[in-house]
Design an enzyme around this catalytic site. Structure first.
Site, PDB file in Angstrom:
ATOM      1  CG  ASP A  47       3.669  -4.404  16.740  1.00  0.00           C
ATOM      2  OD1 ASP A  47       3.256  -4.967  15.704  1.00  0.00           O
ATOM      3  OD2 ASP A  47       4.853  -4.122  16.927  1.00  0.00           O
TER       4      ASP A  47
ATOM      5  CG  HIS B  89       6.866   4.286  17.086  1.00  0.00           C
ATOM      6  ND1 HIS B  89       7.914   4.881  16.417  1.00  0.00           N
ATOM      7  CD2 HIS B  89       6.813   3.007  16.659  1.00  0.00           C
ATOM      8  CE1 HIS B  89       8.454   3.995  15.609  1.00  0.00           C
ATOM      9  NE2 HIS B  89       7.816   2.848  15.739  1.00  0.00           N
TER      10      HIS B  89
HETATM   11  N1  CMC Z   1       3.238   3.120  28.632  1.00  0.00           N
HETATM   12  C1  CMC Z   1       3.425   4.072  29.581  1.00  0.00           C
HETATM   13  N2  CMC Z   1       4.270   5.106  29.471  1.00  0.00           N
HETATM   14  C2  CMC Z   1       4.975   5.177  28.328  1.00  0.00           C
HETATM   15  C3  CMC Z   1       4.845   4.223  27.299  1.00  0.00           C
HETATM   16  C4  CMC Z   1       3.928   3.171  27.471  1.00  0.00           C
HETATM   17  N3  CMC Z   1       3.770   2.262  26.511  1.00  0.00           N
HETATM   18  N4  CMC Z   1       5.681   4.540  26.272  1.00  0.00           N
HETATM   19  C5  CMC Z   1       6.328   5.663  26.663  1.00  0.00           C
HETATM   20  N5  CMC Z   1       5.894   6.048  27.901  1.00  0.00           N
HETATM   21  C6  CMC Z   1       6.303   7.259  28.640  1.00  0.00           C
HETATM   22  C7  CMC Z   1       7.722   7.135  29.176  1.00  0.00           C
HETATM   23  O1  CMC Z   1       7.730   6.583  30.477  1.00  0.00           O
HETATM   24  C8  CMC Z   1       8.167   8.572  29.160  1.00  0.00           C
HETATM   25  O2  CMC Z   1       7.559   9.240  30.262  1.00  0.00           O
HETATM   26  P1  CMC Z   1       8.323  10.492  30.990  1.00  0.00           P
HETATM   27  O3  CMC Z   1       8.483  11.528  29.929  1.00  0.00           O
HETATM   28  O4  CMC Z   1       7.411  10.880  32.088  1.00  0.00           O
HETATM   29  O5  CMC Z   1       9.629   9.918  31.480  1.00  0.00           O
HETATM   30  C9  CMC Z   1       7.512   9.137  27.901  1.00  0.00           C
HETATM   31  O6  CMC Z   1       6.333   8.340  27.705  1.00  0.00           O
HETATM   32  C10 CMC Z   1       8.396   9.082  26.661  1.00  0.00           C
HETATM   33  O7  CMC Z   1       8.727   7.712  26.403  1.00  0.00           O
HETATM   34  P2  CMC Z   1      10.176   7.134  26.108  1.00  0.00           P
HETATM   35  O8  CMC Z   1      10.428   5.943  26.976  1.00  0.00           O
HETATM   36  O9  CMC Z   1      11.178   8.239  26.117  1.00  0.00           O
HETATM   37  O10 CMC Z   1       9.965   6.646  24.636  1.00  0.00           O
HETATM   38  P3  CMC Z   1      10.983   5.786  23.787  1.00  0.00           P
HETATM   39  O11 CMC Z   1      11.045   6.425  22.467  1.00  0.00           O
HETATM   40  O12 CMC Z   1      12.261   5.562  24.508  1.00  0.00           O
HETATM   41  O13 CMC Z   1      10.245   4.365  23.704  1.00  0.00           O
HETATM   42  C11 CMC Z   1       8.819   2.630  23.000  1.00  0.00           C
HETATM   43  C12 CMC Z   1       9.429   3.993  22.653  1.00  0.00           C
HETATM   44  C13 CMC Z   1       8.053   2.117  21.776  1.00  0.00           C
HETATM   45  C14 CMC Z   1       9.948   1.628  23.338  1.00  0.00           C
HETATM   46  C15 CMC Z   1       7.880   2.812  24.209  1.00  0.00           C
HETATM   47  O14 CMC Z   1       6.852   3.734  23.893  1.00  0.00           O
HETATM   48  C16 CMC Z   1       7.297   1.497  24.687  1.00  0.00           C
HETATM   49  O15 CMC Z   1       7.943   0.775  25.446  1.00  0.00           O
HETATM   50  N6  CMC Z   1       6.047   1.135  24.207  1.00  0.00           N
HETATM   51  C17 CMC Z   1       5.469  -0.139  24.544  1.00  0.00           C
HETATM   52  C18 CMC Z   1       6.077  -1.225  23.672  1.00  0.00           C
HETATM   53  C19 CMC Z   1       5.575  -1.183  22.245  1.00  0.00           C
HETATM   54  O16 CMC Z   1       4.386  -1.074  21.991  1.00  0.00           O
HETATM   55  N7  CMC Z   1       6.512  -1.325  21.292  1.00  0.00           N
HETATM   56  C20 CMC Z   1       6.195  -1.429  19.857  1.00  0.00           C
HETATM   57  C21 CMC Z   1       6.661  -0.249  19.061  1.00  0.00           C
HETATM   58  S1  CMC Z   1       5.962  -0.276  17.401  1.00  0.00           S
HETATM   59  C22 CMC Z   1       6.634  -1.656  16.646  1.00  0.00           C
HETATM   60  C23 CMC Z   1       8.106  -1.644  16.486  1.00  0.00           C
HETATM   61  O17 CMC Z   1       8.662  -0.636  16.063  1.00  0.00           O
HETATM   62  O18 CMC Z   1       8.724  -2.669  16.758  1.00  0.00           O
END
Ligand code: CMC
Length: 431
Positions: free
Chosen positions: A366, A308
């Site tokens: 989710d 998240h």
């Molecule tokens: N699977 C694998 N790696 C992940 C994931 C994941 N689901 N989420 C984050 N990471 C890794 C990411 O690659 C990064 O790694 P590194 O530091 O080595 O580059 C690190 O964790 C930090 O992640 P980020 O991409 O900087 O995180 P963000 O804040 O930009 O993204 C997110 C948040 C929710 C978009 C992402 O965690 C994600 O895509 N999760 C899967 C989709 C999901 O479940 N979304 C629902 C969110 S809750 C409901 C809502 O709010 O709508």
């Protein structure tokens, strides 16, 4: 000057600017950079809004480190335990919990607005027979301003309130009708004797030729999920609603734009993506292979339902819903359902994996909401539609708050231009 300020100095020119700090009730204060470009000649750069407060709001507070979520100051845990969706909707729109009379009046207003204009039926018929219900919903919600233009004068407080009530009331009817269209069944009219979620279940699953009994476990589970999804501060879809609204577009158009932003798998589409991912993984023995893919930066695969942007310790909504998930599964499901077993094992394995521990990636709301929807019998392509119904309350409350502001202005971000410099046009025969 006693006001708290932050001074920024340009180490190239030596020029400084003292910027006021805006006070919050709780949580981080914000440096007001409104004068920064005019006086220093720089834009600020913050893709993904990691450090930017885009507005001032009294609605929802969340602390990602503490795992805290408050609606109008009330902890989500207390609302989940003691309140219901309609009461939470009132709280969000009007700022305080209602008295018994206020709640009953509000409930009646919402019930009274749940039917759709009959002409809208023809709009549903125009969609392709197996259209994704989110696609149908976006179109139908956007078209509401063509049917209810008597409530689109956004300068009129009463119009704004009626439009908000209409949106909250009609969303389940539109959702159910979108689903009925996708399965070729007749639309079911709302039933004013039922609760908000009971009505939704009936409109989705009953058919005119049979009696339909609402399952109280499913009704309560949906109500709880809806409370948890009501609002979540300035997320992508809410920010979209605010940005669209800042141009003074009508509320139906604004909420429709919120639905489109919600649809993506990184946001509200995650609940659908979780189930699709579980189907793709297929068996417990394949989990390690998919975990490796999730860690591989050259592979776009991510573990859906994990991580998240704000919650870096745990998602408080996930904690609440996890408990409900187990209750629902015990009551409504075949506990040997391989998808549910797969979800349980995936959760366990990922939570013990170094990559996920280091990055503080926990199951989010989710991950579990999709499992509950599946147990209730809601088809996968309706998961994000469910989210949209609940989030409509937050979108409407945020939109009303924004439109009601004294100094409301159009949202207009700037950019860091990295394209070509100015160059002369070359005639086509000289290129
Ligand atoms: N699977 C694998 N790696 C992940 C994931 C994941 N689901 N989420 C984050 N990471 C890794 C990411 O690659 C990064 O790694 P590194 O530091 O080595 O580059 C690190 O964790 C930090 O992640 P980020 O991409 O900087 O995180 P963000 O804040 O930009 O993204 C997110 C948040 C929710 C978009 C992402 O965690 C994600 O895509 N999760 C899967 C989709 C999901 O479940 N979304 C629902 C969110 S809750 C409901 C809502 O709010 O709508």
């Amino acid at each position: 000057m006693s006001e708290h300020t932050v001074t920024i100095t340009d180490n190239k020119t030596g020029k400084s600017i003292e910027l006021p700090v805006k006070q919050s009730t709780i949580g981080p204060q914000a440096v007001d950079i409104g004068r920064f470009f005019r006086e220093m000649g720089y834009f600020t750069y913050d893709p993904g809004f990691l450090s930017t407060a885009s507005c001032q709001s009294e609605l929802t507070y969340l602390d990602g480190d503490k795992g805290q979520l408050l609606y109008r100051g009330y902890p989500i845990e207390q609302l989940a335990e003691q309140s219901n969706f309609i009461e939470v909707a009132y709280l969000m729109l009007y700022g305080d919990l209602p008295t018994a009379q206020q709640l009953s009046d509000f409930n009646n207003v919402i019930i009274r607005h749940s039917m759709l204009n009959e002409s809208l039926k023809r709009l549903f018929e125009g969609f392709y027979h197996d259209a994704h219900p989110m696609a149908t919903m976006v179109g139908v919600v956007g078209s509401l301003s063509a049917f209810y233009h008597d409530s689109t004068d956004i300068g009129n407080v009463e119009h704004r309130e009626i439009a908000g009530h209409r949106l909250i009331a009609k969303m389940p009817t539109i959702a159910a009708a979108s689903y009925k269209h996708s399965v070729g069944e007749p639309q079911v009219y709302p039933d004013n004797s039922l609760s908000y979620t009971g009505n939704l279940l009936k409109m989705m699953f009953s058919v005119p030729c049979e009696e339909y009994e609402i399952d109280p476990v499913a009704e309560r589970a949906l109500d709880l999920i809806f409370i948890l999804h009501v609002d979540h501060e300035q997320n992508a879809s809410t920010s979209t609603v605010r940005l669209a609204g800042s141009s003074l577009a009508n509320p139906f158009a604004c909420i429709s734009s919120g639905i489109t932003a919600l649809w993506g798998p990184a946001h509200g589409g995650a609940n659908e993506a979780v189930l699709n991912m579980l189907n793709e993984i297929g068996e417990v023995k394949n989990i390690p292979r998919f975990l490796e893919r999730a860690k591989d930066k050259s592979d776009p695969f991510r573990l859906m339902g994990f991580g998240h942007r704000v919650y870096k310790n745990y998602d408080p909504r996930a904690r609440i819903i996890r408990k409900m998930c187990h209750e629902v599964l015990e009551n409504l499901c075949d506990m040997n359902d391989p998808t549910l077993e797969l979800a349980r094992r995936l959760e366990e394995i990922a939570l013990n994996d170094e990559y996920f521990i280091e990055r503080k990636l926990y199951p989010n709301v989710d991950f579990y909401s999709g499992l509950i929807y599946k147990a209730i019998g809601i088809p996968t392509n309706m998961f994000t539609v469910m989210f949209a119904i609940a989030r409509t309350v937050g979108w409407v409350a945020q939109w009303m708050e924004m439109i009601g502001e004294d100094n409301q202005r159009i949202g207009r971000p700037r950019q860091l231009y990295t394209g070509r410099g100015e160059r002369d046009y070359i005639a086509i025969d000289k290129r």
